[in-house]
Design an enzyme around this catalytic site. Sequence first.
Site, mmCIF file in Angstrom:
data_model
loop_
_atom_site.group_PDB
_atom_site.id
_atom_site.type_symbol
_atom_site.label_atom_id
_atom_site.label_comp_id
_atom_site.label_asym_id
_atom_site.label_seq_id
_atom_site.Cartn_x
_atom_site.Cartn_y
_atom_site.Cartn_z
ATOM 1 N N TYR A 1 0.832 -1.255 -0.023
ATOM 2 C CA TYR A 1 0.222 0.075 -0.178
ATOM 3 C C TYR A 1 1.134 1.387 0.232
ATOM 4 O O TYR A 1 1.704 1.418 1.097
ATOM 5 C CB TYR A 1 -0.920 -0.018 1.227
ATOM 6 C CG TYR A 1 -2.249 -0.830 1.215
ATOM 7 C CD1 TYR A 1 -2.184 -1.450 0.458
ATOM 8 C CD2 TYR A 1 -2.256 -1.673 2.351
ATOM 9 C CE1 TYR A 1 -2.819 -2.629 0.641
ATOM 10 C CE2 TYR A 1 -3.489 -2.637 3.065
ATOM 11 C CZ TYR A 1 -3.589 -2.697 1.154
ATOM 12 O OH TYR A 1 -4.143 -4.212 1.785
ATOM 13 N N HIS B 1 0.488 -12.529 1.050
ATOM 14 C CA HIS B 1 -0.521 -10.859 0.413
ATOM 15 C C HIS B 1 -1.624 -12.110 -0.514
ATOM 16 O O HIS B 1 -2.250 -11.279 -0.623
ATOM 17 C CB HIS B 1 -0.332 -9.961 -0.622
ATOM 18 C CG HIS B 1 -0.368 -8.754 -0.285
ATOM 19 N ND1 HIS B 1 -0.498 -7.335 -0.554
ATOM 20 C CD2 HIS B 1 -2.463 -9.267 0.057
ATOM 21 C CE1 HIS B 1 -1.206 -6.606 -0.124
ATOM 22 N NE2 HIS B 1 -2.593 -7.350 -0.331
ATOM 23 N N PRO C 1 -15.265 -4.829 2.289
ATOM 24 C CA PRO C 1 -16.454 -6.107 2.898
ATOM 25 C C PRO C 1 -17.811 -4.667 2.214
ATOM 26 O O PRO C 1 -18.850 -5.076 2.487
ATOM 27 C CB PRO C 1 -16.627 -5.091 4.130
ATOM 28 C CG PRO C 1 -15.735 -4.503 4.891
ATOM 29 C CD PRO C 1 -14.975 -4.707 3.814
ATOM 30 N N PHE D 1 -20.543 -0.226 -3.597
ATOM 31 C CA PHE D 1 -21.686 -0.205 -2.372
ATOM 32 C C PHE D 1 -23.297 -0.384 -3.056
ATOM 33 O O PHE D 1 -23.037 0.223 -4.439
ATOM 34 C CB PHE D 1 -21.142 0.973 -1.546
ATOM 35 C CG PHE D 1 -22.242 0.730 0.097
ATOM 36 C CD1 PHE D 1 -22.161 -0.685 0.099
ATOM 37 C CD2 PHE D 1 -23.997 1.110 0.155
ATOM 38 C CE1 PHE D 1 -22.862 -1.041 1.595
ATOM 39 C CE2 PHE D 1 -24.405 0.086 1.479
ATOM 40 C CZ PHE D 1 -23.891 -0.759 1.721
#
Length: 259
Positions: free
Chosen positions: A30, A88, A170, A176
Amino acid sequence: MEMDDPTKVQRAIHRGLDLGLTHVDTAEMYGSGAVERLVGEALVGRRGEVFLASKVLPHNASREGTRRACEQSLKRLRTDHLDLYMLHWPGAIPLAETIEAFEQLVQAGKIRYWGVSNFDVGDLEQALAIAGKGRIACNQVLYHLQERAIEHALIPFCEAHEVPIVAYSPFGSGDFPDSDSRAGRELNAIAKARGVTARQVALAFLLREPHIFAIPKASRPEHVEDNARAAALTLSPEEQLRLETAFPLGMRPASLPML
């Protein structure tokens, strides 16, 4: 945790700790280490409150490479140990070599536990054959309402072999459920009836099994507060069925979905 506005991210981390959300997840990938540095700065004086996790890239995961990568992550994170260190995703370096390195890091006190990420059933079978039962702390995989592929085989396999699942992204990755869609309207209807947010309902659905955990991105304090309230939400069997119907499982894909 991925890169975002540094000040907001640090405030979000502090707010999360204040609310009892202590699992902080990052990786050397990251921001090419920048996110680990940011997290390290945010945890100054509060490291003892955190379950800190990071990951090694597959091409760094040789026996010596894993050790070097871990040392570099520890330096960026300003800590002397990680609570959890993961591969990873599966790579070309023999898995036995990476696992041996993980076990050496445990013995050296550099990490407390080790796990894997983006491992499908076949990958886990190989890891279990090498390490034995009880050594793999978790399998971190993609899981959200619109991507339920792990329910076909991976969740049952992990439950049977006592490998906890950690759901990343999630809420989807910028995807979304749209409140104008049929599925989104059903999600929002449940949230409205319960007096909570749609994201809290989505998170509660994923956490309906005790061996599944989630690491929602929270780059702002208000996101953290929303996530924290979801921890106390339990959906009824009827609400779960409504969501399963609105967001159908679909066919098992040929390969494990990942970001």
